[in-house]
Design an enzyme around this catalytic site. Structure first.
Site, PDB file in Angstrom:
ATOM      1  N   CYS A   2       0.840  -1.198   0.000  1.00  0.00           N
ATOM      2  CA  CYS A   2       0.000   0.000   0.000  1.00  0.00           C
ATOM      3  C   CYS A   2       0.873   1.245   0.000  1.00  0.00           C
ATOM      4  CB  CYS A   2      -0.872   0.027   1.247  1.00  0.00           C
ATOM      5  SG  CYS A   2      -1.935  -1.402   1.394  1.00  0.00           S
ATOM      6  N   ARG A  29       4.569   0.881  -6.681  1.00  0.00           N
ATOM      7  CA  ARG A  29       4.608  -0.040  -5.539  1.00  0.00           C
ATOM      8  C   ARG A  29       3.668  -1.229  -5.741  1.00  0.00           C
ATOM      9  NH1 ARG A  29       6.296   2.679  -0.534  1.00  0.00           N
ATOM     10  NH2 ARG A  29       4.873   1.402   0.679  1.00  0.00           N
ATOM     11  N   TRP A  76      -2.983  -2.404  -1.655  1.00  0.00           N
ATOM     12  CA  TRP A  76      -2.556  -3.714  -2.148  1.00  0.00           C
ATOM     13  C   TRP A  76      -3.139  -4.723  -1.158  1.00  0.00           C
ATOM     14  CZ3 TRP A  76       0.765  -7.724  -0.570  1.00  0.00           C
ATOM     15  CH2 TRP A  76       1.070  -8.635  -1.591  1.00  0.00           C
ATOM     16  N   ASN A 102      -1.201   1.543   6.007  1.00  0.00           N
ATOM     17  CA  ASN A 102      -0.333   0.494   5.424  1.00  0.00           C
ATOM     18  C   ASN A 102       0.045  -0.441   6.553  1.00  0.00           C
ATOM     19  OD1 ASN A 102      -0.258   2.037   3.185  1.00  0.00           O
ATOM     20  ND2 ASN A 102       1.895   2.563   3.309  1.00  0.00           N
ATOM     21  N   GLY A 103       0.198  -1.730   6.242  1.00  0.00           N
ATOM     22  CA  GLY A 103       0.634  -2.678   7.271  1.00  0.00           C
ATOM     23  C   GLY A 103      -0.489  -3.635   7.617  1.00  0.00           C
ATOM     24  N   GLU A 472      17.604 -22.765  -7.821  1.00  0.00           N
ATOM     25  CA  GLU A 472      17.155 -21.376  -7.872  1.00  0.00           C
ATOM     26  C   GLU A 472      18.325 -20.431  -8.158  1.00  0.00           C
ATOM     27  OE1 GLU A 472      14.517 -19.920  -8.276  1.00  0.00           O
ATOM     28  OE2 GLU A 472      14.849 -17.867  -7.604  1.00  0.00           O
ATOM     29  N   LYS A 476      18.252 -17.929 -11.377  1.00  0.00           N
ATOM     30  CA  LYS A 476      18.411 -16.471 -11.267  1.00  0.00           C
ATOM     31  C   LYS A 476      19.567 -16.011 -12.144  1.00  0.00           C
ATOM     32  CE  LYS A 476      15.733 -15.717  -9.792  1.00  0.00           C
ATOM     33  NZ  LYS A 476      14.332 -15.735  -9.505  1.00  0.00           N
ATOM     34  N   GLU A 479      18.500 -16.079 -15.856  1.00  0.00           N
ATOM     35  CA  GLU A 479      17.482 -15.079 -16.209  1.00  0.00           C
ATOM     36  C   GLU A 479      18.046 -13.692 -16.416  1.00  0.00           C
ATOM     37  OE1 GLU A 479      13.341 -15.424 -14.071  1.00  0.00           O
ATOM     38  OE2 GLU A 479      14.959 -15.820 -12.678  1.00  0.00           O
ATOM     39  N   HIS A 495      27.808 -37.981 -12.118  1.00  0.00           N
ATOM     40  CA  HIS A 495      27.108 -38.886 -13.042  1.00  0.00           C
ATOM     41  C   HIS A 495      26.950 -38.279 -14.434  1.00  0.00           C
ATOM     42  CE1 HIS A 495      26.318 -41.750  -9.887  1.00  0.00           C
ATOM     43  NE2 HIS A 495      25.871 -40.771  -9.120  1.00  0.00           N
ATOM     44  N   LYS A 594       6.476 -11.029 -16.102  1.00  0.00           N
ATOM     45  CA  LYS A 594       6.262 -11.224 -14.661  1.00  0.00           C
ATOM     46  C   LYS A 594       5.156 -12.230 -14.394  1.00  0.00           C
ATOM     47  CE  LYS A 594       7.148 -10.297 -10.391  1.00  0.00           C
ATOM     48  NZ  LYS A 594       8.400 -10.917  -9.906  1.00  0.00           N
TER      49      LYS A 594
HETATM   50  C1  F6R Z   1      11.742 -16.505 -12.003  1.00  0.00           C
HETATM   51  C2  F6R Z   1      10.301 -16.314 -12.023  1.00  0.00           C
HETATM   52  C3  F6R Z   1       9.468 -17.349 -12.676  1.00  0.00           C
HETATM   53  C4  F6R Z   1       8.190 -17.570 -11.878  1.00  0.00           C
HETATM   54  C5  F6R Z   1       7.233 -18.508 -12.626  1.00  0.00           C
HETATM   55  C6  F6R Z   1       5.993 -18.777 -11.799  1.00  0.00           C
HETATM   56  O1  F6R Z   1      12.400 -15.437 -11.406  1.00  0.00           O
HETATM   57  O2  F6R Z   1       9.811 -15.349 -11.533  1.00  0.00           O
HETATM   58  O3  F6R Z   1      10.164 -18.545 -12.847  1.00  0.00           O
HETATM   59  O4  F6R Z   1       8.536 -18.112 -10.638  1.00  0.00           O
HETATM   60  O5  F6R Z   1       6.862 -17.921 -13.839  1.00  0.00           O
HETATM   61  O6  F6R Z   1       5.343 -17.601 -11.476  1.00  0.00           O
HETATM   62  P1  F6R Z   1       4.276 -17.544 -10.315  1.00  0.00           P
HETATM   63  O7  F6R Z   1       4.995 -17.713  -9.030  1.00  0.00           O
HETATM   64  O8  F6R Z   1       3.641 -16.205 -10.448  1.00  0.00           O
HETATM   65  O9  F6R Z   1       3.310 -18.668 -10.563  1.00  0.00           O
END
Ligand code: F6R
Length: 599
Positions: A2, A29, A76, A102-103, A472, A476, A479, A495, A594
């Protein structure tokens, strides 16, 4: 997250202009509804679900001109889905006070029950609405606005930045506890916001409120007091940001900002859910969930790695659990029935692959739980239960703080679904936000990134709880740097993938604790070292892995759960700094989105 904006002017500037400008600056935000309240002997409140433009296009802006006191909010959702009624500001029943917040008010249910018993009707599902009603009660009992405001704030438990305007006063009252609030000192009046971008177009002189402080803004002065009402001295600082920088709070990228927000995100995730004294976990959202087995996790990408971590925790606690890539889940081929609990892990709550898998599970009669960051999302609505990770909005495409919050939320879920003792886990989780802060304050990831930026490839290894962390770490790196990176279960390296290992391929080894798995990973590190690959140990120092490593990224000593969270933060930072060295488009990597809403 928020956002709050407020303004008390001396008549030169219309409050509505400041509020609208502030709300549009706070859009970065993340939000799902907006609203304003303008005061001038009476309160005029306008609020709308959806984009800021939905509010702006329906606002009688011209008729609000001439008024110089007001507050605004971008919401939010945390309590109750996005809707006009749940949007802020909220008012008391007689429209004497309007409040933005907020919070999270942790004790809102108890306060709501108390107020309802006294005849108060609530118009929203929010935790926030208890605040104007508490203020209203005090006003009815004869208290002046400032006293009424302070009395209400004194009743709150949890985190808050709160601002209130009254029909009967030309002042704004505000308070802060674990949620940011900053005052702006202008020539034409005083400003207030959760983040300076909301008023940076008007003034760059600011006063940051501290936890427990209250502020009173009137056209001619601002006064900051402590919890006892004693006036405190304040320091006016001058910001050196431009408006673009301000959205990132001075960080070069949202990714770095979000990595640094993790201690706060994790505290929010834990708030009200763990009791340190009794070492117990209580998830109010899942109060009526009957634990059932087996547990099947469905998720994609980073969320899949979090799901792997959750499944490992459940198996460790004696609960059969499996992880499925959501795009590969087929309810006709896996054993899914009425006793199966299917958990969809998805920060957005909208990922098409995950939604399809959850819908199949629903059709097969399984009970479903969404572990998500987004209140009111498809996953939250369509599953039988939703557990919110409360990370706040994440702007950078690459997930960072939502992964850490998923790790914590899934740890809590694992405690909830098993009968095993929660003592060690709860004690470790309580320390995690501070441990993550320590990693952020001391990390040498940028030096290591500079040293290895030109490598041919990056490999990541870990076992057990640290295996998803290795995956992970590699995801990262891929990406945001566009460099080749792979994560492996440490035992698998020999292996096949070992053929790729060379002097030009640093291997990041996650070694936490001094259990059997950690010692076996150390043996794998020796195998890598013998083939001349540079080794970066990400470790809490409980084994002797540092002897075989070229570089070390240290995390505080703890257990496998906390170590998986802190080690991941080090790997996030390495990827960030490698991408930064390479000049990549860190917040919006090529080809990625995203929220992935296609299969
Ligand atoms: C990597 C990333 C993606 C998401 C994937 C699932 O940094 O963000 O691999 O994790 O697209 O997204 P959600 O969590 O929104 O289902």
């Amino acid at each position: 997250m928020c956002g709050i904006v407020g303004y008390v002017g001396n008549g030169e500037t219309d409050a509505i202009d400041v509020l609208l400008n502030g709300l549009s600056s706070l859009e970065y935000r993340g939000y799902d509804s907006t609203g304003v309240a303008v005061a001038n002997g009476a309160l005029r409140v306008h609020k709308r679900e959806g984009e800021f433009s939905a509010l702006e296009s329906t606002l009688p802006t011209e008729s609000l001109r001439g008024d110089s006191i007001g507050i605004g909010h971008t919401r939010w959702s945390t309590h109750g889905p996005p809707s006009d009624a749940n949007a802020h500001p909220h008012t008391d029943s007689e429209n004497r006070v309007a409040v933005v917040h907020n919070g999270i008010v942790e004790n809102y249910q108890a306060l709501r029950d108390e107020l309802t018993a006294e005849g108060v009707d609530f118009e929203s599902e929010t935790d926030t609405e208890v605040i104007p009603h508490l203020i209203g009660q005090a006003l009815s009992a004869g208290a002046a606005p400032e006293t009424a405001f302070r009395r209400a704030i004194d009743r709150l438990e949890g985190s808050y930045a709160v601002a209130a305007v009254f029909a009967s006063s030309d002042e704004i009252y505000a308070a802060r506890q674990e949620s940011p609030l900053v005052l702006g000192i202008g020539d034409d009046g005083y400003y207030l916001a959760s983040d300076a971008p909301a008023f940076i177009d008007y003034t760059d002189r600011v006063v940051y409120l501290e936890d427990g402080q209250f502020a009173r803004l009137s056209p001619g002065e601002f006064v900051v007091t402590d919890a006892n009402g004693t006036v405190v001295d304040t320091t006016v600082e001058t910001l050196e940001w431009d408006a673009e920088d301000a959205g990132k709070s001075g960080y070069d990228h949202y990714m770095l900002k979000e990595i640094n927000e993790q201690p706060t995100a994790l505290r929010q995730c834990l708030r009200g859910r763990v009791d340190g004294l009794s070492s117990t976990v209580e998830l109010a959202e899942l109060a009526d969930l009957e634990p059932s087995w087996p547990v099947q996790f469905v998720a994609c990408g980073t969320s899949y790695h979090a799901a792997m971590f959750g499944a490992e925790l459940l198996r460790e606690r004696g609960v059969p659990a499996q992880t499925f890539l959501a795009s590969e889940y087929d309810a006709d081929r896996v054993l899914v029935g009425e006793s199966t609990l299917v958990v969809g892990v998805t920060q957005s709550g909208e990922t098409a692959d995950t939604m399809r898998a959850l819908r199949e599970a629903n059709r097969a009669g399984a009970r479903t739980v969404a572990v998500t960051n987004t209140v009111g999302s498809s996953a939250a609505r369509e599953c039988d239960h939703a557990l919110y990770i409360r990370a706040g909005p994440e702007i950078c495409v690459a997930a960072t703080k939502t992964f850490a919050s998923q790790q914590v939320a899934l740890t809590l879920l694992a405690c909830r679904l098993s009968d095993a003792s929660t003592h060690d886990v709860v004690q470790a989780l309580r320390d995690v936000p501070d441990q993550v802060q320590h990693v952020l304050d001391t990390s040498r990831a940028s030096e290591i990134a500079a040293e290895y930026v030109d490598s041919d490839a990056f490999f990541f290894i870990g076992r057990g709880h640290q295996y998803p962390v290795a995956l992970e770490g590699a995801l990262k790196m891929k990406e945001i740097t566009y460099r080749h990176a792979e994560g492996f279960a440490a035992g698998e390296l020999k292996h096949g993938p070992m053929a790729l290992v060379s002097e030009e391929t640093p291997v990041f080894a996650v070694v936490i604790g001094d259990g059997e798995r950690a010692h076996k990973t150390v043996s794998n590190v020796k195998e890598v070292e013998a083939r001349d690959a540079p080794v970066v140990a990400v470790t809490d120092g409980q084994t002797d892995v540092e002897r075989y490593a070229d570089r070390v990224l240290k995390v505080p000593a703890s257990n496998d759960v906390a170590g998986a969270i802190t080690a991941n933060v080090q790997l996030q930072l390495v990827s960030y700094w490698v991408a930064n060295e390479l000049g990549r488009s860190i917040d919006k990597p090529r080809h990625l989105a995203k929220s992935v809403t296609v299969e």
